[in-house]
Design an enzyme around this catalytic site. Structure first.
Site, short mmCIF file in Angstrom:
data_model
loop_
_atom_site.label_atom_id
_atom_site.label_comp_id
_atom_site.label_asym_id
_atom_site.label_seq_id
_atom_site.Cartn_x
_atom_site.Cartn_y
_atom_site.Cartn_z
N ASP A 1 -50.95 52.91 -28.10
CA ASP A 1 -51.44 51.53 -28.05
C ASP A 1 -52.08 51.21 -29.40
O ASP A 1 -53.06 51.85 -29.79
CB ASP A 1 -52.46 51.38 -26.92
CG ASP A 1 -52.92 49.95 -26.72
OD1 ASP A 1 -52.45 49.06 -27.45
OD2 ASP A 1 -53.77 49.73 -25.83
N GLU B 1 -47.27 48.56 -27.75
CA GLU B 1 -47.39 49.67 -26.82
C GLU B 1 -46.04 50.33 -26.56
O GLU B 1 -45.02 49.64 -26.49
CB GLU B 1 -47.93 49.21 -25.46
CG GLU B 1 -49.42 49.05 -25.37
CD GLU B 1 -49.85 48.78 -23.94
OE1 GLU B 1 -50.60 49.60 -23.38
OE2 GLU B 1 -49.43 47.76 -23.39
#
Length: 424
Positions: A26, A122
């Site tokens: 992330d 992500e």
């Protein structure tokens, strides 16, 4: 680095990983971090990527300096301005963000072919020992994290035996976190966390669980599957299994030309639309944006969705199936207009309007006719016109050919830059 130790490699003293290893990368405050990278004088200062309060803008991303004042993604711009009046605002440069995202994803692909990108910032990845490498998964994650840092931005990574654990682990030590949940420690890791920490549990489900006295994932993991199904339907037992760390998930390698499940566009208007003609014009204006994107991607869909928001919180959607797949706004836009009375009546305020097309792989009936209907003739002419305008826009720019339905909304929509609404 957060660790939950269970196994040790007796030969070299390093922790040994046995079993599946799935990571979730992330990118930290991604858009704002890229802006700070490209504008050195913005580093260390609160930066907000989003639209202005004067046009009902919202926050896309806030730097960690801005987050300390309570600013967060999806917050209305006027509220963010009150919380952090000294912030630097920028509308964003999504081509630049995609460029940086592609570089980061290439780092993951250097380690494993099993990379599943879930958004621009992500991605899940599979680094199970023995599958593509015998190296410790945590060492691989640390190397990826170091390569991202060399770009001038940072990421947080969670690694565990399944996607649920990896996702939650990635959020534990942001920014620049690397949290490893070792096989055999999943339940211990998850148990004390609030139920809202697990993706898929929204505010309504969380409130329902808390009404049952279930506030932590450990408590949820002890709920019987029978009660879970009775209270939450077929999704209930899987929710309990995930809370116990027992999910079995695989990372799917993205196809070279992956087909999205839907393509859509939406616009927030600086002032509410009330007039029926304007609302209908907005439907066709946004349908035109979707149509061009469909044709650019070579996609045709059979399901059209119309979305309206009447204020910041309230809205509805309506959906219909088309007789056959299409990429023509003259066809799916017309159907969206037919859906309009289901969720809107003249006089109602429209704050946001969206149109989406999906069903790219749906079967369709084959109907053969000897003669074209008048509507089919009009649709065929509209298709030729769309092809011609697409060609002109591709060569001379989006503003080279514009319809009246587009011109009437100049300067009237939020200046929050919309991301491509493609759902996979």
């Amino acid at each position: 680095m957060g660790q939950h130790e269970t196994y040790r490699d007796t030969e070299n003293g390093a922790l040994e990983w046995k079993g599946p290893a799935i990571g979730l990368l992330d990118l930290d405050a991604f858009f704002a971090s890229v802006e700070q990278l490209d504008h050195p004088d913005w580093r260390g200062k609160p930066v907000i990527v989003g639209g202005s309060s004067k046009k009902r803008g919202v926050v896309s991303t806030a730097s960690y300096e801005a987050r300390r004042f309570g600013v967060h993604s999806a917050m209305p711009a006027f509220q963010a301005e009150r919380l952090c009046p000294q912030a630097i605002w920028t509308q964003g440069r999504y081509e630049r963000y995609h460029e940086m995202s592609d570089i980061v994803m290439s780092f993951l692909l250097d380690e494993t072919p099993l990379v599943e990108q879930v958004s621009i910032d992500e991605a899940f990845f599979d680094v199970t020992p023995g599958r593509f490498s015998r190296e410790n998964p945590v060492a691989i994650c640390a190397r990826v994290q170091a390569r991202v840092a060399e770009l001038g931005i940072t990421c947080s990574i969670g690694v565990g035996p399944n996607k649920t654990v990896a996702k939650i682990a990635s959020e534990q030590e942001k920014p620049r976190g690397l949290t490893a949940v070792w096989p055999g420690t999943e339940r211990k890791f998850l148990a004390p966390l609030p139920v809202g920490a697990m993706s898929g549990i929204g505010t309504a489900t969380q409130a329902k669980l808390e009404g049952m006295g279930i506030k932590t994932l450990g408590q949820l993991s002890r709920l019987s599957c029978t009660d879970a199904q009775r209270m939450f339907g077929v999704a209930g037992p899987r929710m309990v299994m995930r809370a116990a760390g027992l999910e079995r998930s695989a990372v799917a390698a993205a196809a070279e030309h992956e087909v999205p499940k839907s393509v859509s566009n939406e616009r927030t208007f600086g002032e509410d639309l009330i007039n029926e003609d304007e609302v209908k014009a907005a439907v066709m204006h946004i349908s035109g944006l979707v149509g061009r994107r469909l044709r650019t991607k070579g996609l045709k869909g059979r399901t059209v969705t119309l979305k309206l928001k009447y204020d910041a919180r309230t809205g509805h959607t309506a959906q219909a199936a088309l007789p056959s797949r299409t990429d023509q706004e003259s066809v799916f836009g017309r159907e969206a207009l037919r859906l309009l009375p289901q969720i809107w009546s003249p006089g109602m305020k429209v704050r946001l309007l969206g149109v989406g097309v999906s069903g790219f792989d749906e079967a369709e009936p084959v109907q053969l006719g000897l003669f074209q209907t008048d509507q089919e003739v009009r649709d065929e002419k509209a298709e030729r016109l769309a092809a011609a305008t697409d060609a002109l826009k591709a060569r001379f720019g989006d503003d080279s050919v514009r319809y009246g339905r587009d011109l009437r909304f100049d300067g009237r929509v939020s200046d929050t830059q919309p991301m491509n609404k493609e759902k996979f």
